[in-house]
Design a protein around this motif. Structure first.
Motif, PDB file in Angstrom:
ATOM      1  N   LYS A  66      22.439 -47.425 -35.470  1.00  0.00           N
ATOM      2  CA  LYS A  66      22.688 -48.506 -36.717  1.00  0.00           C
ATOM      3  C   LYS A  66      22.587 -49.782 -36.131  1.00  0.00           C
ATOM      4  CE  LYS A  66      25.816 -49.988 -40.028  1.00  0.00           C
ATOM      5  NZ  LYS A  66      27.355 -49.510 -40.782  1.00  0.00           N
ATOM      6  N   ALA A  67      23.105 -49.746 -34.855  1.00  0.00           N
ATOM      7  CA  ALA A  67      23.129 -51.219 -34.030  1.00  0.00           C
ATOM      8  C   ALA A  67      21.597 -51.604 -33.707  1.00  0.00           C
ATOM      9  CB  ALA A  67      23.915 -51.210 -32.676  1.00  0.00           C
ATOM     10  N   MET A  68      20.912 -50.555 -33.184  1.00  0.00           N
ATOM     11  CA  MET A  68      19.639 -50.934 -32.985  1.00  0.00           C
ATOM     12  C   MET A  68      18.493 -51.081 -33.972  1.00  0.00           C
ATOM     13  SD  MET A  68      19.494 -50.939 -29.719  1.00  0.00           S
ATOM     14  CE  MET A  68      17.507 -50.936 -29.260  1.00  0.00           C
ATOM     15  N   LYS A  69      18.866 -50.413 -35.139  1.00  0.00           N
ATOM     16  CA  LYS A  69      18.116 -50.786 -36.509  1.00  0.00           C
ATOM     17  C   LYS A  69      18.369 -52.085 -36.868  1.00  0.00           C
ATOM     18  CE  LYS A  69      17.603 -46.199 -37.954  1.00  0.00           C
ATOM     19  NZ  LYS A  69      18.069 -44.899 -39.153  1.00  0.00           N
ATOM     20  N   SER A  70      19.829 -52.690 -36.955  1.00  0.00           N
ATOM     21  CA  SER A  70      19.891 -54.111 -37.339  1.00  0.00           C
ATOM     22  C   SER A  70      19.809 -55.182 -36.353  1.00  0.00           C
ATOM     23  CB  SER A  70      21.529 -53.914 -38.043  1.00  0.00           C
ATOM     24  OG  SER A  70      22.397 -53.891 -36.641  1.00  0.00           O
ATOM     25  N   VAL A  71      19.812 -54.972 -35.169  1.00  0.00           N
ATOM     26  CA  VAL A  71      19.584 -55.981 -34.189  1.00  0.00           C
ATOM     27  C   VAL A  71      18.197 -56.082 -33.582  1.00  0.00           C
ATOM     28  CG1 VAL A  71      20.419 -56.479 -31.838  1.00  0.00           C
ATOM     29  CG2 VAL A  71      21.942 -55.713 -33.326  1.00  0.00           C
ATOM     30  N   ASP A  72      17.562 -55.005 -33.346  1.00  0.00           N
ATOM     31  CA  ASP A  72      16.185 -54.838 -32.565  1.00  0.00           C
ATOM     32  C   ASP A  72      15.029 -55.334 -33.644  1.00  0.00           C
ATOM     33  OD1 ASP A  72      14.130 -54.612 -30.869  1.00  0.00           O
ATOM     34  OD2 ASP A  72      14.106 -52.201 -31.380  1.00  0.00           O
ATOM     35  N   THR A  73      14.915 -56.663 -33.842  1.00  0.00           N
ATOM     36  CA  THR A  73      14.128 -57.167 -34.850  1.00  0.00           C
ATOM     37  C   THR A  73      12.612 -56.906 -34.366  1.00  0.00           C
ATOM     38  OG1 THR A  73      14.346 -59.450 -33.702  1.00  0.00           O
ATOM     39  CG2 THR A  73      15.704 -59.026 -35.619  1.00  0.00           C
ATOM     40  N   ASN A  74      12.160 -56.962 -33.112  1.00  0.00           N
ATOM     41  CA  ASN A  74      10.856 -56.925 -32.791  1.00  0.00           C
ATOM     42  C   ASN A  74      10.239 -55.367 -32.627  1.00  0.00           C
ATOM     43  OD1 ASN A  74      12.063 -56.323 -30.269  1.00  0.00           O
ATOM     44  ND2 ASN A  74      10.947 -57.876 -29.229  1.00  0.00           N
ATOM     45  N   ARG A  75      11.526 -54.469 -32.988  1.00  0.00           N
ATOM     46  CA  ARG A  75      11.154 -52.803 -32.741  1.00  0.00           C
ATOM     47  C   ARG A  75      10.695 -52.460 -31.527  1.00  0.00           C
ATOM     48  NH1 ARG A  75      14.694 -53.116 -36.199  1.00  0.00           N
ATOM     49  NH2 ARG A  75      14.086 -53.201 -38.166  1.00  0.00           N
ATOM     50  N   SER A  76      11.138 -53.006 -30.429  1.00  0.00           N
ATOM     51  CA  SER A  76      10.591 -52.510 -29.181  1.00  0.00           C
ATOM     52  C   SER A  76      11.464 -51.539 -28.427  1.00  0.00           C
ATOM     53  CB  SER A  76      10.779 -53.932 -28.138  1.00  0.00           C
ATOM     54  OG  SER A  76      12.232 -54.264 -28.209  1.00  0.00           O
ATOM     55  N   SER A  77      12.574 -51.277 -29.085  1.00  0.00           N
ATOM     56  CA  SER A  77      13.287 -50.190 -28.983  1.00  0.00           C
ATOM     57  C   SER A  77      14.274 -50.684 -27.669  1.00  0.00           C
ATOM     58  CB  SER A  77      13.000 -48.808 -28.330  1.00  0.00           C
ATOM     59  OG  SER A  77      12.223 -48.170 -29.351  1.00  0.00           O
ATOM     60  N   THR A  78      14.620 -51.913 -27.422  1.00  0.00           N
ATOM     61  CA  THR A  78      15.137 -52.485 -26.417  1.00  0.00           C
ATOM     62  C   THR A  78      15.970 -53.540 -26.918  1.00  0.00           C
ATOM     63  OG1 THR A  78      13.612 -53.932 -25.420  1.00  0.00           O
ATOM     64  CG2 THR A  78      14.121 -51.638 -24.523  1.00  0.00           C
TER      65      THR A  78
END
Length: 95
Positions: free
Chosen positions: A58-70
């Protein structure tokens, strides 16, 4: 490989944004300055947060705006701080 972390964090403890970032950097296993989904999952596991894998996703989906998986930018880190405050109920404040 199991690695013991020097910094054990109590999620109910009040901390500054800088302390939160320093704690999170201890989970940057490859020292690339970015937090991967696996590193974030390990950090949340260290907090003994319930549903850590789900909350990591959930955090990565909402935080990782450039979809780099980091989490690799200052703006993404700020979003992670806000996520931790709201969804993980961590007490993080500006210094």
């Amino acid at each position: 490989m199991a690695i013991m972390r020097c910094i054990r964090l109590d999620p109910n403890r009040t901390m500054t944004v800088d302390e939160f970032k320093a704690w999170l950097r201890t989970y940057d296993d490859n020292h690339d300055g970015r937090i991967s989904q696996e590193e974030l999952k390990e950090a949340l596991h260290g907090l003994r947060i319930w549903f850590g894998r789900w909350k990591t996703e959930k955090a990565m989906k909402s935080v990782d705006t450039n979809r780099s998986s980091t989490i690799d930018s200052a703006s993404e880190m700020e979003k992670l701080v806000k996520f931790a405050q709201k969804h993980l109920h961590m007490k993080i404040y500006e210094s």
